[in-house]
Design a protein around this motif. Structure first.
Motif, short mmCIF file in Angstrom:
data_model
loop_
_atom_site.label_atom_id
_atom_site.label_comp_id
_atom_site.label_asym_id
_atom_site.label_seq_id
_atom_site.Cartn_x
_atom_site.Cartn_y
_atom_site.Cartn_z
N SER A 57 1.45 8.59 0.80
CA SER A 57 2.88 7.71 0.79
C SER A 57 3.46 6.62 2.04
O SER A 57 4.30 6.03 2.33
N LEU A 95 1.11 4.35 3.17
CA LEU A 95 0.59 2.49 3.64
C LEU A 95 1.64 2.23 2.22
O LEU A 95 1.81 2.72 0.57
N SER A 96 2.02 0.91 2.05
CA SER A 96 1.97 0.12 0.75
C SER A 96 1.16 -1.06 0.57
O SER A 96 0.49 -0.85 1.28
N ASN A 97 1.64 -1.74 -0.03
CA ASN A 97 0.07 -2.30 -1.52
C ASN A 97 -0.89 -1.14 -0.77
O ASN A 97 -2.00 -2.48 -0.65
N SER A 98 -1.30 -0.65 -1.52
CA SER A 98 -2.30 0.46 -1.35
C SER A 98 -3.33 0.20 -2.25
O SER A 98 -2.96 0.16 -3.60
N GLY A 123 -3.86 0.07 3.18
CA GLY A 123 -3.15 -0.57 2.81
C GLY A 123 -2.41 -1.40 4.12
O GLY A 123 -2.98 -1.02 4.78
N THR A 124 -0.76 -1.56 3.99
CA THR A 124 -0.30 -1.87 5.37
C THR A 124 0.91 -0.83 5.85
O THR A 124 1.41 0.24 4.92
N SER A 158 3.37 0.28 8.26
CA SER A 158 4.92 -0.43 8.59
C SER A 158 6.03 1.01 8.95
O SER A 158 6.55 1.73 8.52
N THR A 206 3.82 -3.11 12.25
CA THR A 206 3.55 -3.21 10.80
C THR A 206 1.98 -3.51 11.09
O THR A 206 1.51 -4.32 12.24
#
Length: 93
Positions: free
Chosen positions: A6, A8-11, A34-35, A37, A42
């Motif tokens: 949770s 990570l974005s764009n995972s 992913g990213t 941030s 970030t």
């Protein structure tokens, strides 16, 4: 690296890096990348490693973001070179 998907974005599932080797010589699986941030930082290309018990940040990864890491007797600080701001502080334990 984090055990928590949770964060990570764009995972997406990780195929290029399927495992990492840890200090005792054994391996842990990397399942997603992913990213990670927050408002001040970030970190792209962050890996999810479910068997980790805490989050890990590599100094080299911070340096790739044009940040400076300063270590002292009491801990460390992450500085943004462009703004001069201290983004993060870690206390030595």
């Amino acid at each position: 690296m984090t055990p928590n998907l949770s964060l990570l974005s764009n995972s997406k599932p990780s195929f290029h890096c399927s495992s990492i080797q840890i200090a005792n010589g054994s391996s842990m699986s990397v399942t997603y990348s992913g990213t990670a941030s927050n408002p001040s930082l970030t970190l792209p290309d962050t890996h999810r490693v479910p068997d980790l018990t805490l989050n890990l940040i590599f100094v080299g990864q911070l340096c790739e973001q044009d940040l400076t890491v300063l270590f002292s007797l009491t801990g460390c600080q992450v500085h943004d070179i462009q703004t001069g701001q201290i983004l993060k502080m870690g206390i030595k334990v």
